[in-house]
Design a protein around this motif. Sequence first.
Motif, mmCIF file in Angstrom:
data_model
loop_
_atom_site.group_PDB
_atom_site.id
_atom_site.type_symbol
_atom_site.label_atom_id
_atom_site.label_comp_id
_atom_site.label_asym_id
_atom_site.label_seq_id
_atom_site.Cartn_x
_atom_site.Cartn_y
_atom_site.Cartn_z
ATOM 1 N N LEU A 199 47.766 37.104 46.873
ATOM 2 C CA LEU A 199 47.274 38.147 47.774
ATOM 3 C C LEU A 199 48.369 39.153 48.121
ATOM 4 O O LEU A 199 48.111 40.353 48.225
ATOM 5 N N MET A 200 49.606 38.680 48.278
ATOM 6 C CA MET A 200 50.702 39.574 48.669
ATOM 7 C C MET A 200 51.170 40.480 47.540
ATOM 8 O O MET A 200 51.892 41.449 47.774
ATOM 9 N N ILE A 201 50.749 40.178 46.312
ATOM 10 C CA ILE A 201 51.084 41.069 45.199
ATOM 11 C C ILE A 201 50.369 42.410 45.348
ATOM 12 O O ILE A 201 50.866 43.447 44.905
ATOM 13 N N ILE B 281 49.274 40.359 37.132
ATOM 14 C CA ILE B 281 48.454 40.864 38.246
ATOM 15 C C ILE B 281 48.980 42.208 38.730
ATOM 16 O O ILE B 281 48.207 43.148 38.970
ATOM 17 N N TYR B 282 50.299 42.316 38.872
ATOM 18 C CA TYR B 282 50.938 43.562 39.308
ATOM 19 C C TYR B 282 50.599 44.711 38.357
ATOM 20 O O TYR B 282 50.175 45.795 38.775
ATOM 21 N N HIS B 283 50.755 44.459 37.073
ATOM 22 C CA HIS B 283 50.486 45.454 36.038
ATOM 23 C C HIS B 283 49.003 45.844 36.042
ATOM 24 O O HIS B 283 48.651 47.019 35.928
ATOM 25 N N ALA B 284 48.133 44.836 36.186
ATOM 26 C CA ALA B 284 46.692 45.083 36.187
ATOM 27 C C ALA B 284 46.266 45.926 37.388
ATOM 28 O O ALA B 284 45.444 46.841 37.262
ATOM 29 N N ALA C 292 58.447 47.172 50.473
ATOM 30 C CA ALA C 292 58.207 46.418 49.236
ATOM 31 C C ALA C 292 59.246 45.309 49.077
ATOM 32 O O ALA C 292 58.922 44.181 48.668
ATOM 33 N N TYR C 293 60.495 45.625 49.424
ATOM 34 C CA TYR C 293 61.569 44.627 49.357
ATOM 35 C C TYR C 293 61.287 43.471 50.317
ATOM 36 O O TYR C 293 61.470 42.294 49.969
ATOM 37 N N ALA C 294 60.813 43.809 51.504
ATOM 38 C CA ALA C 294 60.484 42.772 52.491
ATOM 39 C C ALA C 294 59.365 41.863 51.984
ATOM 40 O O ALA C 294 59.413 40.643 52.154
ATOM 41 N N VAL C 295 58.373 42.457 51.335
ATOM 42 C CA VAL C 295 57.274 41.666 50.763
ATOM 43 C C VAL C 295 57.798 40.764 49.643
ATOM 44 O O VAL C 295 57.406 39.593 49.541
ATOM 45 N N LEU C 296 58.689 41.299 48.822
ATOM 46 C CA LEU C 296 59.263 40.517 47.717
ATOM 47 C C LEU C 296 60.048 39.318 48.245
ATOM 48 O O LEU C 296 59.939 38.206 47.711
#
Length: 309
Positions: A76-78, A197-200, A249-253
């Motif tokens: 989900l976080m992706i 998933i990221y690419h899609a 985005a860094y925080a999510v990663l």
Amino acid sequence: MNARKANWAFLIIVIFYILGSLSMLFLPESVTSNLLVTNLMLECILMLPVLVFILVSREKPGQFLGFHKMRPCTVLMILPFTFLTAPLLTLVNAISMFWVNNEAVAMLEGFQTGNMPFWQLLLATAVIAPLFEEITCRGGFYHAYRKSGSPVKAMFLSAMVFALIHMNFNQASYAFVMGVIAVLLVEATGSLWSSVIYHALFNGSSSLMAYMVLRNDPMAYADQEVTAELLMYGVGSYLVITAVCLPLAYAVLVWISKHEGREGFFTEMRKKKKDKLITVPLVLALILCLVTMTGLLNAVIVKLFDLLA
């Protein structure tokens, strides 16, 4: 599969890609005008040599490529991670357009995307392309280079391969950045599914927006004059948006890596190895890509056809 075999695979891919593109000249229009069929053919050309080298190396494909399970919350976080990194890719795309055309949009216009069923567009761009390209680049090339050299070098080299297989400077520019981001996501999750998933998600959202525009006006992008002033405005706007989104985005990663128990992946990636990553086949493949991307190969082929006619 190590770096040497990966470089041979890359050279074979480039040669087959060029031959495959030339074969399109002799195929019926019903095939060459179909985005789904053409995309599937070209994606197979990309993926098959890598799979063959993996099998020849007696690797277990699923394990080597990195198809491991992820926790549901990670999946989900992706989604927010994708949309927080998208402004950076858009920014790089806009900068490249000072020198080259937007090739992705030109391709969609050429295939008359607005007139095709949306499910075909989604299958071609958001399912087939992400799955095949991630197996090839993050699964095959990155893990092969990582096995032979440092993870950081492997990340940049696999991102370069991913950029070059697009065979044009516009898509190559943001594909390189996307390749780096995708590797970081794979390392943070320990699974190739994360980059798929990221690419899609990225391809799917971009295709949806283009489809909605072209559905209403098939010549919308062709009729739009992209001036230097408009590009400057776009670059300035996306610089601000990117500056806000990238830290998030860094925080999510970081959250994803902790959730998957891989919070030390940045430290792991700093490890160094002295094995040789750049070999002759890689250099030859790079030259062939640049010759193709600059239009020199096309000019030579046209000249040969003129002489034979």
